[in-house]
Scaffold this motif. Structure first.
Motif, PDB file in Angstrom:
ATOM      1  N   GLY A 528      17.935 -63.449 -15.538  1.00 45.59           N
ATOM      2  CA  GLY A 528      17.377 -62.379 -14.724  1.00 45.59           C
ATOM      3  C   GLY A 528      15.933 -62.067 -14.994  1.00 45.59           C
ATOM      4  N   PRO A 531      14.365 -60.929 -11.071  1.00 45.66           N
ATOM      5  CA  PRO A 531      15.564 -60.473 -10.367  1.00 45.66           C
ATOM      6  C   PRO A 531      15.810 -61.267  -9.084  1.00 45.66           C
ATOM      7  CG  PRO A 531      14.304 -58.613 -11.153  1.00 45.66           C
ATOM      8  CD  PRO A 531      13.450 -59.831 -11.386  1.00 45.66           C
ATOM      9  N   LYS A 532      17.074 -61.495  -8.804  1.00 49.02           N
ATOM     10  CA  LYS A 532      17.471 -62.339  -7.675  1.00 49.02           C
ATOM     11  C   LYS A 532      16.880 -61.849  -6.353  1.00 49.02           C
ATOM     12  CE  LYS A 532      21.514 -64.064  -7.908  1.00 49.02           C
ATOM     13  NZ  LYS A 532      22.994 -64.275  -7.953  1.00 49.02           N
ATOM     14  N   GLN A 533      16.768 -60.521  -6.190  1.00 45.88           N
ATOM     15  CA  GLN A 533      16.292 -60.011  -4.908  1.00 45.88           C
ATOM     16  C   GLN A 533      14.813 -60.311  -4.659  1.00 45.88           C
ATOM     17  OE1 GLN A 533      17.227 -58.130  -7.464  1.00 45.88           O
ATOM     18  NE2 GLN A 533      16.065 -56.191  -7.635  1.00 45.88           N
ATOM     19  N   PHE A 534      14.065 -60.682  -5.754  1.00 47.62           N
ATOM     20  CA  PHE A 534      12.643 -60.964  -5.577  1.00 47.62           C
ATOM     21  C   PHE A 534      12.346 -62.458  -5.378  1.00 47.62           C
ATOM     22  CE2 PHE A 534      11.977 -56.986  -8.339  1.00 47.62           C
ATOM     23  CZ  PHE A 534      11.914 -56.169  -7.214  1.00 47.62           C
ATOM     24  N   PRO A 536      13.352 -64.660  -3.018  1.00 47.26           N
ATOM     25  CA  PRO A 536      12.893 -65.010  -1.661  1.00 47.26           C
ATOM     26  C   PRO A 536      11.451 -64.594  -1.387  1.00 47.26           C
ATOM     27  CG  PRO A 536      15.100 -64.074  -1.588  1.00 47.26           C
ATOM     28  CD  PRO A 536      14.591 -63.880  -2.986  1.00 47.26           C
ATOM     29  N   SER A 537      11.012 -63.500  -2.032  1.00 43.99           N
ATOM     30  CA  SER A 537       9.627 -63.065  -1.830  1.00 43.99           C
ATOM     31  C   SER A 537       8.649 -64.052  -2.439  1.00 43.99           C
ATOM     32  CB  SER A 537       9.425 -61.676  -2.438  1.00 43.99           C
ATOM     33  OG  SER A 537      10.258 -60.735  -1.800  1.00 43.99           O
ATOM     34  N   SER A 572       7.604 -53.492 -10.119  1.00 44.47           N
ATOM     35  CA  SER A 572       7.880 -54.746  -9.400  1.00 44.47           C
ATOM     36  C   SER A 572       8.430 -54.448  -8.006  1.00 44.47           C
ATOM     37  CB  SER A 572       8.869 -55.610 -10.175  1.00 44.47           C
ATOM     38  OG  SER A 572       8.254 -56.130 -11.335  1.00 44.47           O
ATOM     39  N   SER A 573       8.048 -55.305  -7.061  1.00 48.65           N
ATOM     40  CA  SER A 573       8.482 -55.136  -5.661  1.00 48.65           C
ATOM     41  C   SER A 573       8.433 -56.491  -4.963  1.00 48.65           C
ATOM     42  CB  SER A 573       7.572 -54.155  -4.935  1.00 48.65           C
ATOM     43  OG  SER A 573       6.257 -54.693  -4.847  1.00 48.65           O
ATOM     44  N   ASP A 574       8.971 -56.519  -3.751  1.00 44.82           N
ATOM     45  CA  ASP A 574       8.906 -57.754  -2.953  1.00 44.82           C
ATOM     46  C   ASP A 574       7.462 -58.182  -2.741  1.00 44.82           C
ATOM     47  OD1 ASP A 574      11.645 -58.188  -2.545  1.00 44.82           O
ATOM     48  OD2 ASP A 574      11.725 -56.737  -0.921  1.00 44.82           O
ATOM     49  N   ARG A 578       5.616 -61.609  -3.945  1.00 42.62           N
ATOM     50  CA  ARG A 578       5.030 -62.462  -2.895  1.00 42.62           C
ATOM     51  C   ARG A 578       3.588 -62.808  -3.256  1.00 42.62           C
ATOM     52  NH1 ARG A 578       5.145 -61.101   3.610  1.00 42.62           N
ATOM     53  NH2 ARG A 578       3.703 -62.751   4.279  1.00 42.62           N
TER      54      ARG A 578
END
Length: 694
Positions: A528, A531-534, A536-537, A572-574, A578
């Motif tokens: 981790g 994080p997995k949600q980031f 794709p970004s 941290s954010s998308d 990116r």
């Protein structure tokens, strides 16, 4: 079938039909500069449609009335005029001779009852003639070969016809032989009638006795004609073998049947500019050309239903859209509701006859008529329309040729963008062999056509008809770039400006892929750390960069793997990840030995066999790789040369190709692969790209 004049006819759209028979539609078609437009005027002069024949050089012909045709001294679109001869009505369609505009003629031929192929008596015309005759033969359209400018011919006709025979798979059956006087053709002997005629300028020929010194030529030529006819008539063959003089009625009936069945191609002689041979041609058309019922049958049209074929679309400033259509069965009255392509229903707002650039109002069109139908906005060229509820089966239109020349379009005033789009739509509606493309990779609007003159005329029409003045620009080649070596690189995006900050940290591996693999993105993240949600970004940021690499072009054949990274629970954010992905690419890619890639096309070049060696030289000069050549299927005396040629070297290929093949060579091209471009040529591309970006 005699040569006497009979009463002179009157010409004009909408004239009555004393014979009660339908109007026959004849295409005048032939190689560039063969004299088709001059022949149309000569026919109109002989039938009373004009007081005197015009001259192309004087810009006084009925045809070629558009400013573009006048300016360039050549047909650039169909010329249409009606004529009446000895009580029979005809519509003549003069088709452009240049191969760049021949799709106009191909569309018109679909609904014609027959064609007159106009050619000079010159063996050098064989390749151009073959292109024309093949489409007539493939489509089963009866046709006559009219050898024009016979008064200037210096070669015996007995040598000319065999020299032209390779252009036709059907026997060229000579119907006349010239009468020579001091090396000039002063008249002709009709082999079917066995009569001699002397030319009279702009007047009917004068019937005379066959001179004794011409008798042997006449008998030899006539016997050869009868032998050719006998190949399709056992009775005539038996009479020839038995030395029985065949009855003239049998000869004439064979000429009519074998012509209308497409078994032979009759050959007539004349000089359109001097009005010679026009009457004999008109009589042959009157007696031998089938009526519209035969054409409808050939096209599979149900004669019990109303059907018309749209062979041309025109957008006029005063009358709106006009659909030029040949009625093949039934009637189309003004105000009728017709069903067109894709079952669209439209109301006919006017029926018009045509004479050059003029239109003449009519109450209705009946089977055989070629008319302009007003304001059928949902109908396009090549559609079959019908007054029947639900329409009728569509007639097959000829395939549109692939474009061979491309030009970019530039606007001087961006306010004209909407106006340009509408104008281009109308331009393509009028001429389906033009193609408009919005190139996504280079962001150019492209106009594609059949050659330099084709595109030039299109741009002139844009300015004249639609008031849109554009700049022709060089088409941009869609170069790409890739890398030669891998690298591991970290990208960190950190920003603090009060409140929540931005934080994204990635470690990626950039590696080259085999040519043609495209782009892949993977991750090997464990624990981790990103994080997995980031994830794709990160991929989006990487893809953002791939649109323009370090050399300034889209990046291909690269694999990116997300291997490691770190994050901040609050910042941290998308968007942060990116940006981190994009930063990693921008720092790493220039260190991966980027290299330019150019598109290479698979090209098939079709040319007469005598030009094959020259084509091989062209390919080599354009950095091409010759793959081989073979006979062109269905085209005796032609080859197809296959090669790989860089896209940047194809731009003016058609110009050189046409020059080397008397205007008949052509090619098709499709993308095949990307290849590395290095050295001086790559430097030139990069310098030009940087200059354009500044």
């Amino acid at each position: 079938m005699g040569q006497s004049d009979g009463p002179r006819g009157t010409q004009g759209a909408g004239s009555g039909l004393p014979s009660g028979r339908s109007t026959r539609c004849i295409a005048l078609i032939g190689p560039f500069l063969s004299g088709k437009t001059t022949l149309l005027d000569a026919i109109l002069a002989r039938t009373g449609g004009v007081a005197r024949a015009g001259r192309v050089a004087d810009k006084s012909t009925v045809g070629d009335g558009s400013p573009e045709a006048r300016a360039h001294g050549m047909s650039v679109q169909l010329n249409i005029a009606d004529a009446e001869f000895l009580g029979d009505s005809f519509t003549f369609i003069d088709c452009p001779g240049s191969i760049e505009f021949q799709h106009e003629g191909a569309l018109a031929l679909t609904a014609c009852d027959a064609a007159v192929v106009v050619s000079e008596p010159d063996p050098k015309r064989v390749p151009a003639l073959q292109v024309i005759l093949k489409q007539l033969e493939d489509r089963g359209i009866p046709h006559i070969l009219f050898l024009n400018k016979i008064d200037a011919c210096e070669t015996p006709i007995r040598d000319i016809v065999p020299a032209l025979q390779p252009a036709s798979t059907k026997p060229l059956v000579l119907r006349q032989i010239p009468i020579w006087e001091n090396g000039v053709a002063t008249g002709f002997i009709d082999l079917a009638l066995e009569r001699a005629f002397l030319f009279r300028k702009d007047a009917p020929s004068e019937m005379v006795e066959i001179k004794p010194n011409d008798l042997s030529r006449e008998k030899e030529a006539r016997f050869h004609m009868l032998e050719q006819l006998a190949d399709y008539d056992d009775t005539l063959m038996e009479q020839l073998l038995s030395d029985v003089a065949p009855d003239k009625e049998l000869v004439f009936s064979d000429l009519v049947r074998e012509f209308s069945d497409g078994l032979i191609c009759p050959v007539l002689l004349g000089s359109a500019e001097r009005g010679h041979g026009i009457l004999r041609l008109l009589k042959a058309l009157r007696h031998e050309v089938p009526f519209v019922e035969s054409t409808a049958q050939r096209l599979g049209v149900d004669g019990a239903k109303s059907a018309a074929y749209v062979l041309k679309t025109l957008h006029t400033g005063h009358g709106g859209k006009l659909s030029i259509a040949r009625v093949l069965s039934g009637d189309v009255p003004d105000g009728a509701t017709v069903t067109g392509g894709e079952a669209v229903e439209e109301r006919v707002a006017g029926v018009f006859g045509l004479k050059g650039e003029e239109t003449l109002k009519k109450a209705a069109a009946r089977a055989g008529d070629l008319v302009a139908l007003g304001r059928l906005d949902g109908v396009k060229t090549g559609d079959t329309i019908s007054a029947e509820k639900g329409g009728v089966a569509a007639i097959a239109a000829p395939d549109v040729p692939e474009p061979v020349l491309v030009s970019g379009i530039g606007l001087k005033d961006r306010k004209d963008e909407v106006k340009l789009s509408a104008a281009l739509g109308k331009l393509v509606d009028e001429d389906p062999s033009l193609v408009v493309e919005h190139a996504g990779e280079t962001h150019q609007v492209l106009l594609k056509g059949q050659g330099e003159m084709h595109l030039r005329v299109a741009f002139e029409r844009l300015a004249r008809k639609y008031g849109v003045v554009v700049e022709r620009r060089k088409r941009q080649v869609p170069y790409k770039e890739t890398i030669r070596k891998p690298i591991e690189i970290r990208g960190r995006h950190k920003k603090q400006s009060g409140g929540h900050g931005q934080f994204g940290d990635v470690l990626i591996d950039i590696a080259p892929l085999p040519r043609g693999s495209g782009f892949t993105f993977n991750d090997t993240i464990t624990g981790g750390v990103v994080p997995k949600q980031f994830i794709p970004s990160v991929e989006i940021g990487v893809s953002d960069y791939m649109k323009t690499g370090p050399l300034g072009f889209p990046v291909v054949d690269v694999a990116v793997t997300l291997k490691d990274g770190s994050f901040h629970t609050v910042d941290s954010s998308d968007m942060a990840f990116r940006q981190a992905g994009r930063l990693a690419m921008s720092e790493g890619m220039p260190k991966c030995q980027p290299v330019l890639l150019e598109p290479v096309m698979a090209v098939d070049i079709a040319v007469p066999s005598e030009a094959t060696a020259r084509v091989n030289g062209m390919i080599s000069q354009r950095r091409g790789q010759i793959l081989g050549f073979d006979a062109r299927p269905g085209w005796p005396g032609w080859d197809v040369v296959s090669a790989h040629i860089p896209d940047s070297e194809i731009e003016d290929l058609i110009v050189e190709l046409r020059s080397a093949t008397t205007g008949v060579g052509t090619y098709t091209a499709s993308f095949h692969h990307l290849a590395e471009l290095t050295g001086r040529l790559a430097d030139q591309v990069l310098a030009s790209h940087r200059e354009a970006a500044e």
